[in-house]
Motif scaffolding. Structure first.
Motif, mmCIF file in Angstrom:
data_model
loop_
_atom_site.group_PDB
_atom_site.id
_atom_site.type_symbol
_atom_site.label_atom_id
_atom_site.label_comp_id
_atom_site.label_asym_id
_atom_site.label_seq_id
_atom_site.Cartn_x
_atom_site.Cartn_y
_atom_site.Cartn_z
ATOM 1 N N THR A 92 0.828 -1.194 0.000
ATOM 2 C CA THR A 92 0.000 0.000 0.000
ATOM 3 C C THR A 92 0.867 1.250 0.000
ATOM 4 N N VAL A 93 0.356 2.311 -0.622
ATOM 5 C CA VAL A 93 1.005 3.620 -0.618
ATOM 6 C C VAL A 93 -0.054 4.626 -0.185
ATOM 7 N N ARG A 94 0.261 5.392 0.866
ATOM 8 C CA ARG A 94 -0.662 6.422 1.342
ATOM 9 C C ARG A 94 0.062 7.756 1.327
ATOM 10 N N ARG A 95 -0.522 8.722 0.645
ATOM 11 C CA ARG A 95 0.048 10.070 0.604
ATOM 12 C C ARG A 95 -0.565 10.870 1.743
ATOM 13 N N THR A 96 0.280 11.462 2.594
ATOM 14 C CA THR A 96 -0.211 12.271 3.698
ATOM 15 C C THR A 96 -0.598 13.650 3.177
ATOM 16 N N ALA A 97 -1.286 14.418 3.994
ATOM 17 C CA ALA A 97 -1.720 15.761 3.601
ATOM 18 C C ALA A 97 -0.535 16.645 3.213
ATOM 19 N N ASP A 98 0.629 16.400 3.813
ATOM 20 C CA ASP A 98 1.801 17.230 3.506
ATOM 21 C C ASP A 98 2.661 16.655 2.381
ATOM 22 N N GLY A 99 2.271 15.525 1.820
ATOM 23 C CA GLY A 99 2.964 14.999 0.647
ATOM 24 C C GLY A 99 3.873 13.813 0.866
ATOM 25 N N ARG A 100 4.121 13.429 2.120
ATOM 26 C CA ARG A 100 4.957 12.251 2.356
ATOM 27 C C ARG A 100 4.237 11.010 1.849
ATOM 28 N N PRO B 233 17.196 11.443 -0.601
ATOM 29 C CA PRO B 233 16.209 10.728 -1.409
ATOM 30 C C PRO B 233 16.525 9.233 -1.469
ATOM 31 N N PRO B 234 15.525 8.403 -1.520
ATOM 32 C CA PRO B 234 14.111 8.707 -1.699
ATOM 33 C C PRO B 234 13.371 8.929 -0.384
ATOM 34 N N TYR B 235 14.098 8.849 0.759
ATOM 35 C CA TYR B 235 13.457 9.007 2.062
ATOM 36 C C TYR B 235 13.091 10.462 2.304
ATOM 37 N N CYS B 236 11.969 10.686 2.991
ATOM 38 C CA CYS B 236 11.571 12.034 3.378
ATOM 39 C C CYS B 236 12.371 12.424 4.613
ATOM 40 N N ASP B 237 13.098 13.516 4.510
ATOM 41 C CA ASP B 237 13.833 14.011 5.676
ATOM 42 C C ASP B 237 13.180 15.254 6.257
ATOM 43 N N ARG B 238 11.988 15.589 5.733
ATOM 44 C CA ARG B 238 11.186 16.722 6.186
ATOM 45 C C ARG B 238 11.870 18.062 5.947
ATOM 46 N N SER B 239 12.787 18.121 5.006
ATOM 47 C CA SER B 239 13.463 19.390 4.717
ATOM 48 C C SER B 239 12.718 20.203 3.660
ATOM 49 N N GLY B 240 11.800 19.592 2.966
ATOM 50 C CA GLY B 240 11.016 20.305 1.954
ATOM 51 C C GLY B 240 9.601 20.525 2.426
ATOM 52 N N GLU B 241 8.686 20.639 1.480
ATOM 53 C CA GLU B 241 7.283 20.857 1.810
ATOM 54 C C GLU B 241 6.720 19.731 2.661
ATOM 55 N N CYS B 242 7.293 18.526 2.533
ATOM 56 C CA CYS B 242 6.816 17.385 3.334
ATOM 57 C C CYS B 242 7.019 17.620 4.836
ATOM 58 N N GLY B 243 7.930 18.481 5.202
ATOM 59 C CA GLY B 243 8.221 18.710 6.604
ATOM 60 C C GLY B 243 7.564 19.922 7.196
ATOM 61 N N GLU B 244 6.762 20.614 6.407
ATOM 62 C CA GLU B 244 6.160 21.847 6.898
ATOM 63 C C GLU B 244 4.966 21.623 7.801
ATOM 64 N N HIS B 245 4.435 20.414 7.800
ATOM 65 C CA HIS B 245 3.241 20.115 8.598
ATOM 66 C C HIS B 245 3.447 18.811 9.333
ATOM 67 N N GLU B 246 2.800 18.685 10.456
ATOM 68 C CA GLU B 246 2.798 17.431 11.204
ATOM 69 C C GLU B 246 1.433 16.798 11.073
ATOM 70 N N GLU B 247 1.365 15.465 11.062
ATOM 71 C CA GLU B 247 0.075 14.757 11.015
ATOM 72 C C GLU B 247 -0.616 14.825 12.322
#
Length: 167
Positions: free
Chosen positions: A112-120, A153-167
């Protein structure tokens, strides 16, 4: 490199800071590998290279996972099945377990692949992830970058837009 620590002792090599990352640091700030914490009923391993401090472990079972303590993982502090349940919540795959009877986490099927609201991208299944250096990691869980701005990459390190929000 994997070091094995028995409950109440720290394995060889590296330290863990308050953020919970284990192992030493290699060039580029990446951890040097997984560390195993062996208990009577379960062994928990931790790979600091892919940990992104989601906190599922410390919030889910603080008696076992406590970053203020050394060693920070105490696998005899709870029942093995409960520890396994909390380890499976780790979205990055930084935590893994092996039960004393040899049982380990089976990958989700289908993948499964789930995209979070912040893009991760939270991926679960039978995964082979190749990083930018060409290292292949087999894991049942991974948190991948969806914005394309990760320094690891390819891991999210939250340095881009993916890191601007918390779930």
């Amino acid at each position: 490199m994997a070091a094995v620590g028995r409950t109440g002792t720290e394995g060889a090599g590296g330290t863990q800071g308050a953020g919970g990352s284990g192992g030493g640091k290699a060039a580029g700030g990446r951890g040097t590998g997984a560390r195993a914490y062996r208990g009577d009923g379960v062994t928990v391993s931790f790979d600091a290279r892919v940990c992104r401090h989601a906190g599922e472990c410390v919030h889910g079972l603080p008696a076992v996972f406590d970053t203020a303590r050394r060693p920070w993982i105490m696998p005899d502090a709870a029942e093995p099945g409960v520890i396994a349940e909390v380890v499976r919540r780790c979205p990055t795959g930084a935590l893994a377990y092996r039960l004393a009877d040899g049982g380990a986490e089976a990958p989700d099927r289908p993948t499964t692949v789930r995209r979070t609201a912040d893009g991760r991208l939270l991926v679960r299944g039978e995964l082979r992830v190749t990083d930018a250096s060409g290292e292949v990691r087999e894991t049942p869980r991974a948190m991948l970058c969806g914005c394309g701005r990760s320094a690891e990459p390819p891991y999210c390190d939250r340095s881009g837009e993916c890191g601007e929000h918390e779930e």
